[in-house]
Design an enzyme around this catalytic site. Structure first.
Site, PDB file in Angstrom:
ATOM      1  N   MET A  30     -44.197  35.065 -95.925  1.00 45.69           N
ATOM      2  CA  MET A  30     -43.782  35.432 -97.282  1.00 45.69           C
ATOM      3  C   MET A  30     -44.390  36.783 -97.667  1.00 45.69           C
ATOM      4  O   MET A  30     -44.402  37.150 -98.845  1.00 45.69           O
ATOM      5  CB  MET A  30     -44.193  34.346 -98.279  1.00 45.69           C
ATOM      6  CG  MET A  30     -43.524  33.006 -97.973  1.00 45.69           C
ATOM      7  SD  MET A  30     -43.399  31.926 -99.409  1.00 45.69           S
ATOM      8  CE  MET A  30     -45.114  31.713 -99.810  1.00 45.69           C
ATOM      9  N   TYR A  32     -47.080  40.078 -98.110  1.00 45.32           N
ATOM     10  CA  TYR A  32     -48.424  40.435 -98.563  1.00 45.32           C
ATOM     11  C   TYR A  32     -49.392  40.138 -97.411  1.00 45.32           C
ATOM     12  O   TYR A  32     -50.314  39.340 -97.498  1.00 45.32           O
ATOM     13  CB  TYR A  32     -48.836  39.728 -99.865  1.00 45.32           C
ATOM     14  CG  TYR A  32     -49.735  40.634-100.659  1.00 45.32           C
ATOM     15  CD1 TYR A  32     -49.213  41.725-101.361  1.00 45.32           C
ATOM     16  CD2 TYR A  32     -51.114  40.473-100.633  1.00 45.32           C
ATOM     17  CE1 TYR A  32     -50.042  42.605-102.030  1.00 45.32           C
ATOM     18  CE2 TYR A  32     -51.943  41.356-101.297  1.00 45.32           C
ATOM     19  CZ  TYR A  32     -51.396  42.411-101.989  1.00 45.32           C
ATOM     20  OH  TYR A  32     -52.215  43.287-102.648  1.00 45.32           O
ATOM     21  N   HIS A  34     -51.831  39.819 -94.220  1.00 46.35           N
ATOM     22  CA  HIS A  34     -53.264  39.947 -93.939  1.00 46.35           C
ATOM     23  C   HIS A  34     -53.468  39.637 -92.453  1.00 46.35           C
ATOM     24  O   HIS A  34     -52.505  39.356 -91.718  1.00 46.35           O
ATOM     25  CB  HIS A  34     -54.070  39.014 -94.847  1.00 46.35           C
ATOM     26  CG  HIS A  34     -53.571  37.592 -94.856  1.00 46.35           C
ATOM     27  ND1 HIS A  34     -53.651  36.777 -93.754  1.00 46.35           N
ATOM     28  CD2 HIS A  34     -52.941  36.874 -95.809  1.00 46.35           C
ATOM     29  CE1 HIS A  34     -53.137  35.597 -94.036  1.00 46.35           C
ATOM     30  NE2 HIS A  34     -52.679  35.639 -95.275  1.00 46.35           N
ATOM     31  N   HIS A  37     -51.642  36.653 -90.769  1.00 45.26           N
ATOM     32  CA  HIS A  37     -50.247  36.891 -90.358  1.00 45.26           C
ATOM     33  C   HIS A  37     -50.205  37.731 -89.078  1.00 45.26           C
ATOM     34  O   HIS A  37     -49.408  37.476 -88.174  1.00 45.26           O
ATOM     35  CB  HIS A  37     -49.479  37.659 -91.440  1.00 45.26           C
ATOM     36  CG  HIS A  37     -49.359  36.946 -92.753  1.00 45.26           C
ATOM     37  ND1 HIS A  37     -49.949  37.405 -93.900  1.00 45.26           N
ATOM     38  CD2 HIS A  37     -48.686  35.821 -93.090  1.00 45.26           C
ATOM     39  CE1 HIS A  37     -49.648  36.595 -94.915  1.00 45.26           C
ATOM     40  NE2 HIS A  37     -48.891  35.629 -94.446  1.00 45.26           N
ATOM     41  N   LYS A 149     -53.407  27.275 -90.663  1.00 40.61           N
ATOM     42  CA  LYS A 149     -53.777  27.356 -92.084  1.00 40.61           C
ATOM     43  C   LYS A 149     -52.933  26.379 -92.901  1.00 40.61           C
ATOM     44  O   LYS A 149     -53.396  25.752 -93.834  1.00 40.61           O
ATOM     45  CB  LYS A 149     -53.572  28.793 -92.565  1.00 40.61           C
ATOM     46  CG  LYS A 149     -53.493  28.994 -94.042  1.00 40.61           C
ATOM     47  CD  LYS A 149     -54.858  28.977 -94.640  1.00 40.61           C
ATOM     48  CE  LYS A 149     -54.909  29.026 -96.137  1.00 40.61           C
ATOM     49  NZ  LYS A 149     -53.755  29.434 -96.867  1.00 40.61           N
ATOM     50  N   VAL A 176     -57.417  32.289 -89.433  1.00 44.71           N
ATOM     51  CA  VAL A 176     -58.247  33.495 -89.500  1.00 44.71           C
ATOM     52  C   VAL A 176     -58.972  33.476 -90.849  1.00 44.71           C
ATOM     53  O   VAL A 176     -58.349  33.236 -91.889  1.00 44.71           O
ATOM     54  CB  VAL A 176     -57.394  34.773 -89.349  1.00 44.71           C
ATOM     55  CG1 VAL A 176     -58.269  36.013 -89.455  1.00 44.71           C
ATOM     56  CG2 VAL A 176     -56.652  34.754 -88.018  1.00 44.71           C
ATOM     57  N   SER A 186     -52.583  35.194 -98.841  1.00 45.56           N
ATOM     58  CA  SER A 186     -52.029  36.220 -99.736  1.00 45.56           C
ATOM     59  C   SER A 186     -52.472  35.960-101.169  1.00 45.56           C
ATOM     60  O   SER A 186     -52.587  36.875-101.976  1.00 45.56           O
ATOM     61  CB  SER A 186     -50.503  36.205 -99.673  1.00 45.56           C
ATOM     62  OG  SER A 186     -50.074  36.322 -98.342  1.00 45.56           O
ATOM     63  N   ARG A 187     -52.723  34.684-101.492  1.00 46.10           N
ATOM     64  CA  ARG A 187     -53.088  34.337-102.867  1.00 46.10           C
ATOM     65  C   ARG A 187     -54.530  34.731-103.211  1.00 46.10           C
ATOM     66  O   ARG A 187     -54.881  34.745-104.386  1.00 46.10           O
ATOM     67  CB  ARG A 187     -52.903  32.842-103.096  1.00 46.10           C
ATOM     68  CG  ARG A 187     -51.435  32.418-103.144  1.00 46.10           C
ATOM     69  CD  ARG A 187     -51.289  30.957-103.525  1.00 46.10           C
ATOM     70  NE  ARG A 187     -49.913  30.613-103.826  1.00 46.10           N
ATOM     71  CZ  ARG A 187     -49.079  30.003-102.980  1.00 46.10           C
ATOM     72  NH1 ARG A 187     -49.480  29.674-101.774  1.00 46.10           N
ATOM     73  NH2 ARG A 187     -47.841  29.713-103.345  1.00 46.10           N
TER      74      ARG A 187
HETATM   75  P1  AMP Z   1     -47.227  32.615 -95.652  1.00 40.81           P
HETATM   76  O1  AMP Z   1     -46.891  34.068 -95.742  1.00 40.81           O
HETATM   77  O2  AMP Z   1     -48.415  32.225 -96.466  1.00 40.81           O
HETATM   78  O3  AMP Z   1     -46.035  31.721 -95.846  1.00 40.81           O
HETATM   79  O4  AMP Z   1     -47.692  32.380 -94.156  1.00 40.81           O
HETATM   80  C1  AMP Z   1     -46.873  32.726 -93.071  1.00 40.81           C
HETATM   81  C2  AMP Z   1     -47.484  32.183 -91.800  1.00 40.81           C
HETATM   82  O5  AMP Z   1     -48.800  32.731 -91.644  1.00 40.81           O
HETATM   83  C3  AMP Z   1     -47.638  30.658 -91.807  1.00 40.81           C
HETATM   84  O6  AMP Z   1     -47.329  30.150 -90.525  1.00 40.81           O
HETATM   85  C4  AMP Z   1     -49.104  30.478 -92.144  1.00 40.81           C
HETATM   86  O7  AMP Z   1     -49.652  29.277 -91.666  1.00 40.81           O
HETATM   87  C5  AMP Z   1     -49.718  31.682 -91.433  1.00 40.81           C
HETATM   88  N1  AMP Z   1     -51.016  32.011 -92.016  1.00 40.81           N
HETATM   89  C6  AMP Z   1     -51.295  32.244 -93.320  1.00 40.81           C
HETATM   90  N2  AMP Z   1     -52.622  32.454 -93.480  1.00 40.81           N
HETATM   91  C7  AMP Z   1     -53.190  32.349 -92.259  1.00 40.81           C
HETATM   92  C8  AMP Z   1     -54.525  32.455 -91.777  1.00 40.81           C
HETATM   93  N3  AMP Z   1     -55.556  32.691 -92.585  1.00 40.81           N
HETATM   94  N4  AMP Z   1     -54.748  32.295 -90.446  1.00 40.81           N
HETATM   95  C9  AMP Z   1     -53.697  32.033 -89.609  1.00 40.81           C
HETATM   96  N5  AMP Z   1     -52.423  31.919 -90.007  1.00 40.81           N
HETATM   97  C10 AMP Z   1     -52.165  32.069 -91.314  1.00 40.81           C
END
Ligand code: AMP
Length: 282
Positions: A30, A32, A34, A37, A149, A176, A186-187
């Site tokens: 989604m 933003y 880090h 991702h 995560k 991570v 991202s939050r």
């Molecule tokens: P999101 O953008 O939050 O929907 O996350 C996209 C993908 O990144 C999902 O598969 C999450 O599980 C993964 N993700 C988000 N944060 C982390 C993190 N800290 N370490 C590893 N993977 C992450």
């Protein structure tokens, strides 16, 4: 790196790549971005010729009182980061592109979506499984990488792929963390300075429970103690702290072969989640 916002264009690109015999690794996000991702991009690059990342804040997985509008977005920053890590294509559709008309067809995984985050966020996983199905249909990846995560999300996607015979292999990548242990999210940028400091309580609780289990202490006592510590943390409001089997997500009263300790805590209106998988506790 290419940026494509149009479904028919990305289909064309994928068709060309497949005709050239390239394997496709897919990282849905989604945005933003880090380091969490970007670690998924690294993982995809290990086993695929081409890495496609999607950046789409999916409205159907947010409830009416959730943070869809305030979810952080910065496509230029994301593009630079994705490119720096060797992403080949960023797929960046807008909401009209993904949902041009009212959705009447939903993909829904039962049972394991009714617990943990699913019990608290009605309709959330239905939105996730539907958008991931759409993205899989569009990108047609050989492998898709998800982060631990969101451990429940990964279990749900695994089950969906198995149940519906989707032609994609799901890989899980480790969490991570920031230097103090907070899981990257991202939050996190939406936390106040004080809340950001106190947010370390999530990972600290999980690590303390894991340590206690490995020392042979009783799970229920460890969970109770962690809840008390969170209760006493300024600004923290516990949503849940639970121990479950993984990936079946059944309640467990003791940690045997493999168990998931999962936590969700609000700081203000920012909801943070974290988890730890404990394998073969000593
Ligand atoms: P999101 O953008 O939050 O929907 O996350 C996209 C993908 O990144 C999902 O598969 C999450 O599980 C993964 N993700 C988000 N944060 C982390 C993190 N800290 N370490 C590893 N993977 C992450």
């Amino acid at each position: 790196m290419e940026k494509i916002s149009n479904i028919s264009l990305i289909r064309e690109r994928v068709k060309d790549l497949k005709r050239d015999g390239k394997t496709i690794g897919f990282v849905p996000t989604m945005g933003y971005l880090h380091e969490g991702h970007l670690s998924l991009v690294d993982e995809a690059k290990k086993s695929c010729d081409v890495v496609i990342m999607s950046i789409f804040v999916n409205p159907t997985q947010f409830g009416p009182n959730e943070d869809y509008d305030s979810y952080p977005r910065d496509i230029e920053r994301d593009e630079a980061l994705a490119k720096s890590r060797g992403t080949d294509i960023v797929f960046y559709p807008d909401v009209k592109e993904m949902y041009p008309s009212e959705t009447l067809t939903w993909v829904e995984v039962e049972k394991i979506t009714g617990v943990l985050c699913g019990a608290k966020r009605e309709g959330h996983f239905r939105g996730v499984t539907t958008v991931v199905t759409k993205l899989f249909n569009i990108v047609q990846p050989d492998i898709a990488i998800f982060g631990q995560k969101d451990a429940q999300q990964a279990a749900v996607i695994h089950k969906m792929v198995e149940d519906l015979n989707m032609n994609v292999r799901i890989k899980l990548a480790p969490i991570v963390r920031e230097a103090d242990g907070l899981a990257m999210s991202s939050r996190n940028v939406r936390l106040s300075t004080a809340d950001r400091k106190n947010a370390v309580i999530l990972s600290q609780s999980l690590f303390a429970i894991k340590e206690g289990i490995n020392e042979g202490k009783e799970l229920s006592k460890l969970m109770e103690k962690a809840k008390q510590v969170i209760l006493g943390t300024p600004g923290a409001r516990l949503d849940y702290l639970e121990a479950r089997s993984y990936p079946d997500l059944e309640t467990v009263h003791a940690c045997k072969d493999r168990c998931l300790i999962a936590i969700a805590v609000y700081f203000g209106n920012v909801r943070l989640i974290d988890n730890i998988l404990i394998e073969n506790p000593s």
